[in-house]
Design a protein around this motif. Structure first.
Motif, PDB file in Angstrom:
ATOM      1  N   GLU A 179      -7.938   7.220  -0.691  1.00  0.00           N
ATOM      2  CA  GLU A 179      -7.950   5.773  -0.877  1.00  0.00           C
ATOM      3  C   GLU A 179      -6.870   5.126  -0.004  1.00  0.00           C
ATOM      4  O   GLU A 179      -7.084   4.053   0.585  1.00  0.00           O
ATOM      5  CB  GLU A 179      -7.721   5.441  -2.347  1.00  0.00           C
ATOM      6  N   TYR A 180      -5.725   5.784   0.107  1.00  0.00           N
ATOM      7  CA  TYR A 180      -4.637   5.284   0.949  1.00  0.00           C
ATOM      8  C   TYR A 180      -5.086   5.163   2.408  1.00  0.00           C
ATOM      9  O   TYR A 180      -4.902   4.118   3.040  1.00  0.00           O
ATOM     10  CB  TYR A 180      -3.419   6.206   0.839  1.00  0.00           C
ATOM     11  N   LEU A 197       0.836  -1.204   0.000  1.00  0.00           N
ATOM     12  CA  LEU A 197       0.000   0.000   0.000  1.00  0.00           C
ATOM     13  C   LEU A 197       0.871   1.254   0.000  1.00  0.00           C
ATOM     14  O   LEU A 197       0.603   2.204  -0.759  1.00  0.00           O
ATOM     15  CB  LEU A 197      -0.946  -0.002   1.210  1.00  0.00           C
ATOM     16  N   HIS A 252      -8.318  -0.231   6.928  1.00  0.00           N
ATOM     17  CA  HIS A 252      -8.819  -1.604   6.738  1.00  0.00           C
ATOM     18  C   HIS A 252      -7.736  -2.633   7.050  1.00  0.00           C
ATOM     19  O   HIS A 252      -7.994  -3.670   7.669  1.00  0.00           O
ATOM     20  CB  HIS A 252      -9.322  -1.773   5.292  1.00  0.00           C
ATOM     21  N   GLU A 305      -8.098   5.048   3.627  1.00  0.00           N
ATOM     22  CA  GLU A 305      -9.191   4.071   3.760  1.00  0.00           C
ATOM     23  C   GLU A 305      -8.633   2.643   3.807  1.00  0.00           C
ATOM     24  O   GLU A 305      -8.989   1.845   4.659  1.00  0.00           O
ATOM     25  CB  GLU A 305     -10.155   4.230   2.585  1.00  0.00           C
ATOM     26  N   LYS A 306      -7.742   2.356   2.879  1.00  0.00           N
ATOM     27  CA  LYS A 306      -7.176   0.995   2.814  1.00  0.00           C
ATOM     28  C   LYS A 306      -6.247   0.731   4.013  1.00  0.00           C
ATOM     29  O   LYS A 306      -6.206  -0.387   4.517  1.00  0.00           O
ATOM     30  CB  LYS A 306      -6.427   0.807   1.508  1.00  0.00           C
ATOM     31  N   LYS A 307      -5.559   1.752   4.459  1.00  0.00           N
ATOM     32  CA  LYS A 307      -4.671   1.605   5.615  1.00  0.00           C
ATOM     33  C   LYS A 307      -5.468   1.248   6.857  1.00  0.00           C
ATOM     34  O   LYS A 307      -5.084   0.359   7.625  1.00  0.00           O
ATOM     35  CB  LYS A 307      -3.871   2.890   5.833  1.00  0.00           C
TER      36      LYS A 307
END
Length: 71
Positions: free
Chosen positions: A61-62, A48, A68, A64-66
């Motif tokens: 997006e970074y 990521l 998660h 959000e994914k982090k």
């Protein structure tokens, strides 16, 4: 020991034992070299971070994914 016993161990079995020890040493060296050359697996967070640094994903997006990944 008698002459026959010394002769059998010194000439017959001695080289076999030495050969087996040599093979074991070579085998251990090969295992050490192979273990050092294994590729390291990247974690999801590493991937990521790389994608964010290269501009493939934006900050939203970074983040959000982090979040998660860290759950």
């Amino acid at each position: 020991m008698n002459e026959l016993g010394d002769h059998v161990w010194g000439m017959g079995m001695g080289w076999i034992v030495s050969f087996i020890i040599l093979l074991l040493v070579i085998w251990v060296i090969v295992l050490i070299i192979k273990s050092r050359n294994k590729p390291k697996l990247k974690s999801a967070l590493d991937i990521l971070n790389e994608r964010y640094a290269s501009g493939q994903i934006d900050r939203n997006e970074y983040e959000e994914k982090k979040q998660h990944i860290l759950k």
